[in-house]
Design an enzyme around this catalytic site. Structure first.
Site, short mmCIF file in Angstrom:
data_model
loop_
_atom_site.label_atom_id
_atom_site.label_comp_id
_atom_site.label_asym_id
_atom_site.label_seq_id
_atom_site.Cartn_x
_atom_site.Cartn_y
_atom_site.Cartn_z
N CYS A 278 14.04 -8.32 8.67
CA CYS A 278 14.85 -7.53 7.72
C CYS A 278 15.73 -8.43 6.86
O CYS A 278 15.83 -8.25 5.64
CB CYS A 278 15.68 -6.51 8.49
SG CYS A 278 16.54 -7.19 9.92
N HIS B 114 23.15 -5.00 7.69
CA HIS B 114 23.64 -6.38 7.58
C HIS B 114 24.29 -6.54 6.21
O HIS B 114 23.96 -5.82 5.27
CB HIS B 114 22.49 -7.39 7.63
CG HIS B 114 21.57 -7.28 8.81
ND1 HIS B 114 21.98 -7.48 10.10
CD2 HIS B 114 20.24 -7.05 8.88
CE1 HIS B 114 20.94 -7.36 10.92
NE2 HIS B 114 19.87 -7.10 10.20
P1 NAD Z 1 12.04 -1.73 19.65
O1 NAD Z 1 12.47 -2.29 20.94
O2 NAD Z 1 12.85 -0.68 18.99
O3 NAD Z 1 10.55 -1.15 19.78
C1 NAD Z 1 9.52 -1.85 20.42
C2 NAD Z 1 8.56 -0.85 21.04
O4 NAD Z 1 7.46 -1.55 21.62
C3 NAD Z 1 9.20 -0.02 22.18
O5 NAD Z 1 8.83 1.33 21.98
C4 NAD Z 1 8.54 -0.58 23.45
O6 NAD Z 1 8.38 0.40 24.45
C5 NAD Z 1 7.20 -1.03 22.93
N1 NAD Z 1 6.56 -2.09 23.71
C6 NAD Z 1 7.14 -3.02 24.49
N2 NAD Z 1 6.20 -3.83 25.02
C7 NAD Z 1 5.01 -3.39 24.55
C8 NAD Z 1 3.67 -3.81 24.73
N3 NAD Z 1 3.35 -4.86 25.51
N4 NAD Z 1 2.69 -3.13 24.09
C9 NAD Z 1 2.98 -2.07 23.31
N5 NAD Z 1 4.24 -1.62 23.10
C10 NAD Z 1 5.24 -2.28 23.72
O7 NAD Z 1 11.84 -2.98 18.69
P2 NAD Z 1 11.98 -3.01 17.11
O8 NAD Z 1 13.41 -3.14 16.75
O9 NAD Z 1 11.19 -1.92 16.51
O10 NAD Z 1 11.32 -4.43 16.79
C11 NAD Z 1 9.94 -4.62 16.73
C12 NAD Z 1 9.63 -5.84 15.90
O11 NAD Z 1 10.16 -5.64 14.58
C13 NAD Z 1 10.25 -7.15 16.39
O12 NAD Z 1 9.40 -8.22 16.05
C14 NAD Z 1 11.53 -7.25 15.60
O13 NAD Z 1 12.00 -8.55 15.48
C15 NAD Z 1 11.06 -6.69 14.26
N6 NAD Z 1 12.13 -6.14 13.41
C16 NAD Z 1 13.13 -5.37 13.92
C17 NAD Z 1 14.11 -4.89 13.08
C18 NAD Z 1 15.25 -4.07 13.57
O14 NAD Z 1 16.33 -4.13 12.99
N7 NAD Z 1 15.12 -3.29 14.60
C19 NAD Z 1 14.07 -5.17 11.70
C20 NAD Z 1 13.00 -5.90 11.19
C21 NAD Z 1 12.04 -6.39 12.06
#
Ligand code: NAD
Length: 338
Positions: free
Chosen positions: A140, A219
């Site tokens: 992000c 942010h």
């Molecule tokens: P999150 O924890 O909200 O969601 C992750 C999901 O994946 C959960 O539902 C979890 O149960 C599931 N999960 C865990 N292990 C798994 C597996 N082995 N197989 C399938 N599903 C599985 O995480 P998020 O915030 O959505 O982040 C996901 C990605 O996006 C990361 O790489 C993060 O860095 C990136 N990201 C996050 C944000 C943010 O602000 N939240 C912003 C941009 C990018």
């Protein structure tokens, strides 16, 4: 024919990507994965999304959710997977699931650039993702930096950038992270964001510092950009106004803080109250009076949503849709981004 998309990892990012895919006229959502039972799976089911398990049924059946299959069934039907699992799992999933099944996958900013070799922000480098099997949508913060810096670089040329990221401590639904009563600096120089920007804007010299604060709402970045050409504030405001996925916000609208921007997003009826555009404050854009070649500005990044349109454009690029501008327009229209 609609592009068939599966979403693996149905959390903050995955559930937004699933909704966005379902909104695209040229895409079909095959389904989403569920690790275990939660309100997320209930909502997915209520929306009519198929649910595919990973590592067994967990407590889904116990709670009345009958899965539509497992991840292998999802991989049989989908052409592209958007992997939105926590960091490092996307890399493992490429090796374990996507490569053996010859299926394309977009992973998220928690993965390192080397995992795919292609890092993506649609308005900066759409063509680099054309036809690729694996693409990484940058984080992000990196997305926010790339969008505005790309516009500035195209118009004025950038000699160098220093940016500080004031980061939200946790997402609104996250009860595990903080801080709740501290300001926490990132004790590495530069922070990882600068090198990450260069995976997309390859020739921009940038040095970044970062810290976390007790907030869940966006942010905030402060940037100092040394320009190759002279600039004035009015032209920079116009530049940002005319650049896609950037919104100029104003003190006069009482959009003086991240909290008010989030309230505004809710008021204009955005799904989940999201603000995928990068918000730049008009009154916080400045140019040094003597030299006219140092630009300062501040921007707010809605961490939960700015990368979602990027995922949609990456799906099109990976499956061979050549017109990046058109893809951005199609995606923007579905999100209500002007
Ligand atoms: P999150 O924890 O909200 O969601 C992750 C999901 O994946 C959960 O539902 C979890 O149960 C599931 N999960 C865990 N292990 C798994 C597996 N082995 N197989 C399938 N599903 C599985 O995480 P998020 O915030 O959505 O982040 C996901 C990605 O996006 C990361 O790489 C993060 O860095 C990136 N990201 C996050 C944000 C943010 O602000 N939240 C912003 C941009 C990018």
């Amino acid at each position: 024919m609609a592009i068939k998309v599966g979403v693996v990892g149905y959390g903050t990012i995955g559930k937004r990507v699933a909704d966005a895919v379902a909104m695209q006229k040229d895409m079909k959502l095959i389904g989403v994965t569920a690790h275990s039972y939660s309100f997320n799976t209930e909502v997915a089911k209520a929306k009519g999304y198929k649910i595919f398990t990973i590592d067994g049924d967990g407590d889904l059946k116990l709670n009345g959710i009958i899965p539509d299959g497992d991840i292998n069934n999802l991989l049989e039907e989908a052409e592209v997977i958007v992997d939105a699992t926590p960091k490092k799992i996307g890399k493992e999933n490429i090796a374990k699931y996507y490569k053996p099944n010859k299926i394309k996958a977009a992973v998220q900013g928690g993965e390192k650039h080397e995992v795919t070799g292609t890092s993506f922000v649609a308005q900066c480098n759409y063509d680099e993702a054309l036809g690729k099997d694996y693409v990484r949508i940058v984080s992000c913060n990196t997305t926010g930096l790339c969008r505005t810096l790309h516009a500035v670089n195209e118009k004025y040329g950038i000699s160098s950038v220093h940016a500080t990221m004031i980061r939200r401590g946790a997402d609104p639904g996250d009860i595990h992270h903080g801080p709740i009563n501290a300001i926490v600096p990132v004790l590495e120089m530069p922070s990882h964001h600068g090198p990450d920007v260069q995976t997309v804007l390859h020739n921009v010299e940038i040095f970044t510092t970062a810290l976390s604060v007790p907030s869940t709402l966006m942010h905030l970045h402060t940037l100092t950009v040394d320009l190759k050409k002279k600039a004035n504030v009015e032209d920079v405001v116009e530049l940002f106004r005319n650049s896609t996925r950037i919104r100029v916000v104003r003190n006069a609208e009482h959009l003086r803080s991240t909290a008010e921007i989030m309230e505004f997003a809710r008021d204009i009826g955005r799904l989940r109250g999201d603000m995928p555009e990068i918000c730049v404050w008009k009154e916080a854009i400045g140019i040094t009076a003597n030299t006219h070649n140092k630009l300062l500005y501040m921007q707010a990044i809605h961490q939960e949503s700015d990368v979602i349109p990027e995922n949609i454009d990456a799906i099109r690029a990976m499956t061979g849709f050549k017109d990046g501008q058109k893809s951005i327009e199609m995606t923007n229209e579905s999100f209500g981004i002007k």
